[in-house]
Design an enzyme around this catalytic site. Structure first.
Site, mmCIF file in Angstrom:
data_model
loop_
_atom_site.group_PDB
_atom_site.id
_atom_site.type_symbol
_atom_site.label_atom_id
_atom_site.label_comp_id
_atom_site.label_asym_id
_atom_site.label_seq_id
_atom_site.Cartn_x
_atom_site.Cartn_y
_atom_site.Cartn_z
ATOM 1 N N HIS A 241 0.702 -1.360 -0.107
ATOM 2 C CA HIS A 241 0.426 0.020 -0.287
ATOM 3 C C HIS A 241 0.382 1.555 -0.336
ATOM 4 O O HIS A 241 0.916 1.945 -1.094
ATOM 5 C CB HIS A 241 -0.727 -0.080 1.375
HETATM 6 O O1 RIB Z 1 -6.060 0.159 3.836
HETATM 7 C C1 RIB Z 1 -4.215 0.085 3.788
HETATM 8 C C2 RIB Z 1 -3.905 1.319 4.752
HETATM 9 O O2 RIB Z 1 -4.333 1.136 6.331
HETATM 10 C C3 RIB Z 1 -2.861 1.228 4.857
HETATM 11 O O3 RIB Z 1 -1.761 3.228 5.054
HETATM 12 C C4 RIB Z 1 -2.298 0.417 5.857
HETATM 13 O O4 RIB Z 1 -0.332 1.124 6.501
HETATM 14 C C5 RIB Z 1 -3.272 1.281 6.858
HETATM 15 O O5 RIB Z 1 -2.756 1.843 7.309
#
Ligand code: RIB
Ligand code: CA
Length: 312
Positions: A241
């Site tokens: 992500h």
């Molecule tokens: O949905 C993914 C996000 O949520 C990323 O930033 C992960 O670190 C969590 O914070």
């Protein structure tokens, strides 16, 4: 000249990888400071984890601040089920050798954005609480924002914490709504992108094979955090992500999307935190977000491996 950036983050293994990618790219980004926010884990954990990451990279010169300990309105929702009890499980970190800055992270944001020639790129890797608070406390600081680049939201890929919402937006939808209306350039890296950037075995092996301390830490962290998503999705690897925020700043040609209207659901409990993306322009709502929808995963990992290799 490198972009001046501030990273607001809730480490979180993937946040840690994003921070390391930035620290391995000094010609592209100058990290003015890191602000920890409550999200994946409570604030004491995310603040400690941010300090751990800068110490790992031997960059304790970068100030680390604590931001907000809870969302604007709602109770905090955390994600230890993904990130572990510490929020950064998977790697054995030494105790950090740098203290938190005494100022609140929101005040640091306001100060950094208020200089006469401020043009700061804000990188948000967790809930948007700190930026919303800064915009509410000192609206004029928006002038110092060059661009907001955030990991969050979903539309074609729907949600990950609920069927309708992505975690970062879900935790503080009111904060996200404030940010969407701030009038400054916003680039969103949603699940539509991150779900195509997968930590396959081969890619994790490349990172582990770097043989340096940061590469080993990244491989260990991702091997831990991916177990939940691989079991959930059944894919060849878990989505990567937050590093996409930094990879976009370094090489925006790795991504594609369009500038459209994005609005945030804040009233319904069923769809709380949903990013309502007018991708086909069926409303008159203003186009406020560069909504990225595709990515070149191989190029992103080539960049990530190369930059991690430059670290201790
Ligand atoms: O949905 C993914 C996000 O949520 C990323 O930033 C992960 O670190 C969590 O914070
Ligand atoms: Ca995060």
């Amino acid at each position: 000249m490198p972009r001046q950036i501030i990273i607001d983050t809730d480490p979180g293994q993937d946040d840690g990888v994003a921070i390391l990618l930035a620290l391995g790219s000094p010609a592209d980004v100058e990290v003015l400071g890191i602000v920890a926010v409550a999200g994946n884990a409570p604030l004491p954990r995310t603040a400690l984890n941010a300090r751990r990451i800068v110490a790992l990279a031997e960059r304790t010169d970068i100030p680390v601040f604590a931001g907000c300990a809870r969302p604007l309105l709602r109770d905090l929702v955390t994600a230890e089920h993904v990130h572990g009890e510490t929020g950064l499980d998977g790697h054995d970190f030494a105790d950090p050798t740098v203290d938190l800055q005494p100022r609140h992270g929101v005040d640091f944001l306001i100060e950094a954005l208020s200089g006469p020639h401020a043009a700061v790129t804000l990188c948000f890797l967790g809930p948007l609480t700190d930026l919303a608070m800064a915009l509410i406390k000192a609206p004029d600081c928006a002038r110092g924002i060059r661009e907001i680049v955030l990991m969050g939201g979903a539309y074609f890929e729907v949600g990950n914490i609920t069927p309708a919402a992505e975690f970062n937006i879900y935790v503080d939808p009111e904060a996200a709504a404030v940010v969407m209306r701030c009038g400054r350039p916003i680039t969103m890296l949603p699940l539509d992108v991150t779900h195509t950037v997968l930590n396959t075995r081969e890619r994790l092996a490349r990172i582990a094979g770097l043989g340096n301390r940061c590469g080993t830490a990244v491989a260990n962290m991702l091997n831990f955090s991916e177990r939940f998503d691989v079991a959930k999705y059944g894919w060849s690897g878990a989505p990567l992500h937050d590093p996409n925020v930094i990879a976009y700043l370094i090489d925006p040609t790795l991504y594609a999307g369009r500038t459209v209207n994005v609005a945030i659901e804040t009233t319904s409990e069923l769809t709380r935190g949903m990013t309502v993306v007018d991708y086909w322009g069926v409303t008159e709502r203003p186009a406020n977000v560069q909504y990225l929808r595709s990515a070149q995963a191989d190029g992103i990992y080539d960049l990530l491996v190369e930059r991690l290799g430059r670290l201790p």
